[in-house]
Design a protein around this motif. Structure first.
Motif, mmCIF file in Angstrom:
data_model
loop_
_atom_site.group_PDB
_atom_site.id
_atom_site.type_symbol
_atom_site.label_atom_id
_atom_site.label_comp_id
_atom_site.label_asym_id
_atom_site.label_seq_id
_atom_site.Cartn_x
_atom_site.Cartn_y
_atom_site.Cartn_z
ATOM 1 N N LEU A 1 -10.218 4.533 0.253
ATOM 2 C CA LEU A 1 -9.641 3.341 -0.369
ATOM 3 C C LEU A 1 -10.729 2.400 -0.878
ATOM 4 O O LEU A 1 -11.860 2.422 -0.396
ATOM 5 N N LEU B 1 0.817 -1.217 0.000
ATOM 6 C CA LEU B 1 0.000 0.000 0.000
ATOM 7 C C LEU B 1 0.855 1.273 0.000
ATOM 8 O O LEU B 1 0.324 2.359 0.284
ATOM 9 N N GLN C 1 -8.264 -2.593 -0.891
ATOM 10 C CA GLN C 1 -7.187 -1.834 -0.232
ATOM 11 C C GLN C 1 -7.427 -1.726 1.272
ATOM 12 O O GLN C 1 -6.493 -1.821 2.067
#
Lengths: 278, 239
Positions: free
Chosen positions: A130, A119, A134
């Motif tokens: 996100l 990330l 994610q």
């Protein structure tokens, strides 16, 4: 000492037995997968092992302690990746990871963990901006930031694209290589097959099969189906051991351009096991 | 454990600062009450010293607004968004989180009370600063009790219901809590039923009157703090 030892675990919700007497042993350094359909009792079992749910019966030892009474020092030795924590916090990835890192005695650095879960490009983004996959990686980052001896992963790759899943598998192998014990629940049989040293199938609150991915549910003994072309006819043989037949086919100079040898996949075995329960 | 809680307090304050506009807006009602009831004769008060009555009441109202209404609504949504669940997976304990949330609210209250107190002084209120200590003491107790009740509500109700309930209790307390009008005279029992009235009265006794706080008020606010914080620590759920 084993990482997890469970005997006769039971949990009842309003008279219904969600977990009906489970025995389980997970050795140190092992990757162990719990499989089973929704409602089989996977999450309940894992939550009891994490100390987040009380049990109605049975004996449970996790890292040598009873999770129902273990204190904060025990808690800092385990890592937890919960099922879908849909977090809309007004914090960036780095802020959240750094914050939780501060709860542990010897944490990894935020940058290291964010890199491990892939990330880095998003580390200054707010978590609520996100994507689902994610955010899941944020969960994983928070689960491993404290260098846990034992990591619980409850359906960790839900919402990942195929590439992210492969990266995640590599991460899990790296952690296991460093000696982390991992207990994984998953719906994906390829995931269990790729990662697990051993696995157990849970159905109706009970373990219906346990073994390695290769031997689960008598899979190794199930034999193989051999098929090949003989003239314009397709021949098929189901055999416990195909070695002799294959040797003979080669010796006879048979046409092997379409030869297939298939053994039951983990998915076939799993569906048979689950089907037998219903 | 101490560093864990200290870190969580800091995080709560960072999050509070991120929604700074809401914190400022939360002071709108107390400010309007202060100026409206303190400087005009819009309401009937049991005294001629309007500011001496209204300003301490407004300070008590702000404490309730932040420690109870604001705390309940924010925590309710944090729970439904999964923020708390995530913290629950870490070594932060339940009492640790409740303590951190209460402490963060206290810090916020210090700033709000200073600001409203200053506005009061600017328009003519003359507090007895020698009685600051007991006033601060009851304020900590009141805030702890409100915070406990807020955390309890936030963990047993849905966030929308928490918002509704917290707002309703706020309005009820504002009407009968002896802030703009005199509180209904319920005797000592009143202090136990209406913590806002008890807190406001205690602040008036000390800051405006220069006297001491009746034991019954200490007991009432102390009981609120113990009961609600204990209940919250037992019933609080992360998810």
């Amino acid at each position: 000492m084993e990482a997890i030892e469970v005997t006769g675990l039971r949990k009842t919700y309003q008279g219904r037995e969600a977990v009906a007497g489970i025995d389980l042993v997970v050795a140190r350094g092992e990757i162990f997968a719990l499989l089973g359909p929704n409602g089989a009792g996977k999450t309940t079992t894992v939550e009891i092992l994490e100390g987040h749910r009380r049990r109605n019966g049975g004996d449970v030892r996790v890292l040598g302690e009873d999770p129902g009474t273990a204190g904060r020092s025990w808690r800092s030795r385990i890592g937890i990746v919960l099922q879908d924590a849909d977090d809309a916090a007004d914090l960036t990835v780095t802020e959240m990871v750094r914050h939780v890192a501060g709860f542990y005695p010897e944490p990894r650095t935020a940058d290291e963990v964010i890199e491990l879960v892939g990330l880095t490009a998003k580390k200054t983004s707010k978590i609520r901006t996100l994507s689902g996959g994610q955010r899941r990686r944020v969960d994983v980052a928070l689960g491993i930031v404290g260098r846990p001896e034992l990591l619980f992963l409850d359906e960790p790759t839900t919402g990942f694209d195929p590439e992210a899943r492969r990266q995640f598998w590599d991460l899990i192998r790296t952690l296991a290589g460093d000696g982390t014990t991992i207990l994984l629940t998953t719906h994906y049989l390829d995931e269990a097959e790729a990662l697990a040293d051993r696995l157990a199938v849970l159905a109706g609150g009970q373990i219906v099969a346990e073994g390695t991915p290769a031997t689960l549910g008598g899979r190794a003994a199930a034999g193989a189906k051999v098929s090949w072309q003989e003239g314009d006819r397709t021949r098929t043989e189901q055999l416990a051991d195909p070695t002799e037949l294959l040797r003979k086919l080669v010796a006879d100079g048979a046409d092997l351009r379409t030869l297939t040898v298939t053994r039951p996949t983990l998915e076939d075995t799993y569906l048979t096991l689950i089907g037998a329960r219903k | 454990m101490r560093t864990v809680i200290a870190r969580q307090i800091r995080m709560e304050l960072v999050l509070t600062a991120r929604r700074g506009e809401a914190v400022v807006l939360a002071m709108g009602v107390p400010l309007l009450v202060l100026l409206g009831a303190g400087l005009t004769h819009a309401t009937n008060l049991p005294t001629d010293d309007r500011l001496g009555f209204v300003v301490p009441g407004v300070l008590a109202l702000t404490v309730m607004s932040t420690a109870f209404t604001g705390q309940a609504i924010t925590t309710g949504y944090e729970r439904s968004y999964g923020v708390l669940k995530r913290l629950g997976a870490s070594p932060l304990t339940r009492p640790g989180l409740l303590l951190a949330k209460t402490a963060a609210v206290l810090v916020q209250i210090v700033f709000q009370v200073l600001f409203l107190g200053l506005v009061g002084v600017v328009v003519g209120w003359r507090p007895e600063l020698s009685h600051l200590l007991p006033a601060a003491g009851v304020t900590v107790l009141a805030a702890a009790g409100y915070s406990g009740l807020a955390l309890l509500l936030a963990s047993v109700l849905k966030p929308e219901t928490t918002t509704g309930a917290a707002t309703l209790i706020y309005v009820l307390m504002l009407s009968v809590g002896g802030i703009m009008f005199a509180a209904p005279d319920l005797g000592t029992a009143g202090w136990f039923l209406l913590p806002l009235a008890a807190h406001a009265e205690a602040l008036r006794d000390t800051l405006s009157g220069g006297g001491s706080i009746p034991l019954s008020i200490w007991l009432a606010l102390g009981a609120w703090a113990v009961v609600w914080l204990t209940a919250a620590a037992r019933k609080f759920r992360w998810e």
